[in-house]
Enzyme design. Structure first.
Site, short mmCIF file in Angstrom:
data_model
loop_
_atom_site.label_atom_id
_atom_site.label_comp_id
_atom_site.label_asym_id
_atom_site.label_seq_id
_atom_site.Cartn_x
_atom_site.Cartn_y
_atom_site.Cartn_z
N GLU A 116 -38.85 -20.16 -26.04
CA GLU A 116 -37.85 -19.62 -26.96
C GLU A 116 -36.73 -18.98 -26.17
O GLU A 116 -36.82 -18.82 -24.94
CB GLU A 116 -38.51 -18.62 -27.94
CG GLU A 116 -39.39 -19.35 -28.95
CD GLU A 116 -40.10 -18.44 -29.92
OE1 GLU A 116 -39.77 -17.25 -29.99
OE2 GLU A 116 -40.99 -18.94 -30.62
N HIS A 234 -31.55 -12.68 -37.14
CA HIS A 234 -32.02 -13.98 -36.66
C HIS A 234 -30.89 -14.98 -36.85
O HIS A 234 -30.30 -15.04 -37.93
CB HIS A 234 -33.27 -14.42 -37.43
CG HIS A 234 -33.99 -15.55 -36.77
ND1 HIS A 234 -33.54 -16.84 -36.84
CD2 HIS A 234 -35.11 -15.58 -36.02
CE1 HIS A 234 -34.37 -17.63 -36.14
NE2 HIS A 234 -35.33 -16.87 -35.64
N ARG A 281 -30.90 -13.58 -28.70
CA ARG A 281 -30.67 -13.69 -30.14
C ARG A 281 -29.39 -12.99 -30.60
O ARG A 281 -28.68 -13.46 -31.47
CB ARG A 281 -31.87 -13.07 -30.81
CG ARG A 281 -32.20 -13.61 -32.11
CD ARG A 281 -33.53 -13.06 -32.53
NE ARG A 281 -34.59 -14.00 -32.23
CZ ARG A 281 -35.85 -13.77 -32.53
NH1 ARG A 281 -36.23 -12.66 -33.09
NH2 ARG A 281 -36.76 -14.68 -32.26
N HIS A 344 -33.49 -9.60 -39.49
CA HIS A 344 -34.80 -10.12 -39.09
C HIS A 344 -35.75 -9.03 -38.60
O HIS A 344 -36.92 -9.06 -38.93
CB HIS A 344 -34.56 -11.15 -37.98
CG HIS A 344 -35.80 -11.83 -37.49
ND1 HIS A 344 -36.64 -12.53 -38.32
CD2 HIS A 344 -36.34 -11.91 -36.24
CE1 HIS A 344 -37.63 -13.04 -37.60
NE2 HIS A 344 -37.49 -12.66 -36.35
N ARG A 379 -34.58 -7.39 -29.20
CA ARG A 379 -35.93 -7.84 -28.89
C ARG A 379 -35.96 -9.28 -28.40
O ARG A 379 -35.28 -10.15 -28.96
CB ARG A 379 -36.81 -7.72 -30.14
CG ARG A 379 -38.21 -8.27 -29.94
CD ARG A 379 -39.10 -8.02 -31.12
NE ARG A 379 -38.71 -8.67 -32.32
CZ ARG A 379 -38.91 -9.97 -32.59
NH1 ARG A 379 -39.50 -10.75 -31.69
NH2 ARG A 379 -38.53 -10.48 -33.73
#
Ligand code: SIN
Length: 531
Positions: A116, A234, A281, A344, A379
């Site tokens: 990811e 997100h 992100r 998110h 995060r």
């Protein structure tokens, strides 16, 4: 003497904490607002980032995971907390497998490790391809129910905690609402593990129960709350206007090579970050937001992945996403999927040390409602389940052995008091969501934040029934904390982007406490149980 432990919340953190307590021979109480596993955990797609022997054989290490986490966190993580998080991951995987969790493996029985954004190695364990959360809550839920049947665990479901009762400076009971009745349960130590805040926003990947309960309860009891300005969006929620209810598309799809394309056909991430679609992100969510402000639509395009990997690859790797898209006539292998950022995750929360202790004796926190300081300002993907479960286990061990006055002893922060709330104009959920979505979102700006603060500090929650009102009051308090924290951090950092000062600048961690008049005074019922 056996301690009475009470755990609020039944996601990964709450359920694993309950099982950990049972394994230490205590009989905990697990209090959950709905049913076991109905919260955020069940929605998790990507997986659990962890170090495995397979990862090590391919060059991964604790240090690499630490370094990726620190980099994504934009210099705002507590490095020793991140080291603890990553070091504890192999033992957590062993424990989960002993509890019946089956991570995906290939025919040779090796883990299938996903990739990811912002990870330097394939290290994401997953279940059912893209149904990791469901796999986890099913296994942990079954283990909890079997302990309940054996008489080792008490589960109180459909019970909403409404107050942490404080006696002689420590949390000693929980007041909750069940079947329309207020009830009180005493405890030697309480763990809040209530998850996120998604219902504050018009569009979120979180389920309906994500109303910031643990943060609001802890704040009213007098615990320090920190880093609430860092709200994660997100990048790839399927456009909720055109396709309501489809939800997010896991970052793991970009990990397999999918691109972000605008409606002029440009792969715009190439101009923004050398990691392109695998940039952190916050970087990607901001880039999509900027595209939208410039009038473009943004699509996730995985068609070339299917072409390269062979027909059926995406459906096999991402069966749940494929099914949800198919239900509204979309096909990941054949269509460009319209996407937009959506709330998110919250990086901040109840400030905790490495053992999940809050600053208030008797109160512990784990999971998204906690700020174990491992996520910093943004995060790293798939570190949330890891954080939730690593610190839930550590918290239970501390809850069993801590002295009565033990609490988090943390390095000094920029410590502030939230201005006292004033009774004022009624506010309902749609209005609160509209304000949060407009002003506490991907971009923040001083005058909008000031207007939000002026409105929210003088608002009174309004809802049809006691339970909905309790949730709305929690969301309102969380929104006020986010707004004040966002105004106070005048520089951009990670997910907190101030349009006036776009260049990222690190700064101190700010912790907030309510003004003494906003801390909840003991109710009569709570006083009775202490009599
Ligand atoms: C995702 O699968 O994209 C979400 C994973 C996460 O939030 O860590």
């Amino acid at each position: 003497m056996t301690r009475q432990l009470l755990i609020i919340g039944s996601g990964a953190a709450g359920m694993l904490a309950a099982l950990e307590a049972v394994s230490h021979g205590v009989h905990p109480v697990l209090l959950t607002k709905a049913e076991l596993g109905a919260g955020n955990t069940g929605e998790a797609q990507g997986g659990l980032s962890a170090l495995t022997a397979l990862g090590v054989s391919r060059g991964d290490s604790v240090q690499a995971h630490v370094s990726d986490t620190l980099n994504a966190g934009a210099g705002h993580c507590a490095p020793h907390a991140v080291s603890t998080l990553c070091q504890d991951s192999p033992d957590l995987v062993t424990r989960l497998e002993a509890l019946g969790v089956h991570f995906d493996r290939d025919p040779a029985k090796n883990y299938q490790l996903g990739l990811e954004a912002a990870h330097s190695a394939h290290r994401i364990l997953h279940i059912g391809g893209d149904a990791t959360g469901k796999g986890l809550v099913n296994a942990l839920g079954a283990a909890c129910r079997s302990q309940q049947e054996a008489g080792a665990l008490e589960i109180i479901d459909h019970a909403m905690a409404t107050e942490l009762c404080v006696r002689e400076g420590r949390v000693s009971a929980v007041r909750y609402l069940r079947d329309g009745q207020q009830q009180v349960r005493s405890a030697d130590a309480v763990l809040v593990a209530t998850g996120g805040i998604g219902q504050l926003y018009q569009s979120s990947t979180n389920p309906a129960g994500a109303t910031g309960d643990g943060i609001a309860l802890a704040a009213r009891a007098g615990a320090a709350i920190s880093d609430l300005e860092f709200v994660q969006f997100h990048p790839t929620m399927v456009d909720p206007v055109k396709y309501p209810g489809v939800g997010m598309i896991s970052e793991a799809v970009r990990g397999e090579g999918a691109w972000l394309i605008n409606d002029a056909g440009e792969r715009f991430m190439l101009q923004i970050d050398e990691r392109a679609e695998l940039a952190p992100r916050d970087v990607i969510a901001r880039a999509i937001h900027a595209q939208q402000l410039a009038g473009y639509q943004v699509f996730l395009d995985a068609r070339h992945v299917e072409a390269a990997q062979g027909t059926g690859f995406l459906a096999k790797r991402f069966p749940s996403i494929t099914a949800r898209l198919a239900a509204c006539g979309l096909d990941l292998a054949a269509d460009q999927i319209p996407v937009t950022p959506a709330q998110h995750y919250l990086m901040g929360g109840v400030l905790t040390d490495l053992e999940g202790r809050s600053t208030l004796p008797g109160l512990y926190a784990a999971g998204e409602c906690a700020n174990s300081r491992v996520h910093g300002a943004n995060r790293l993907a798939s570190n949330s389940l890891l954080d939730a479960m690593v610190f839930a286990r550590r918290a239970i061990r501390a809850m069993l052995t801590d002295s009565a006055d033990q609490h988090a002893d943390l390095p000094p922060t920029d410590s502030r008091r939230l201005p006292a709330a004033r009774t004022g104009k009624p506010i309902d959920l749609p209005e609160l969501q509209r304000i949060a979505t407009q002003t506490l979102a991907v971009y923040r700006e001083a005058s909008a934040l000031q207007q939000t603060i002026a409105r929210l500090d003088a608002s009174t929650a309004q809802a049809a029934d006691e339970r909905t009102l309790a949730e709305l009051e929690n969301l309102l308090l969380v929104a006020r904390l986010i707004a004040h924290a966002a105004l106070a951090r005048t520089q951009s950092l990670g997910a907190h982007y101030r349009v006036e000062n776009p260049e990222p600048r690190t700064g101190e961690r700010t912790s907030w406490q309510l003004s003494p008049t906003d801390e909840r005074q003991h109710t009569d019922e709570a006083k009775e149980i202490f009599a």
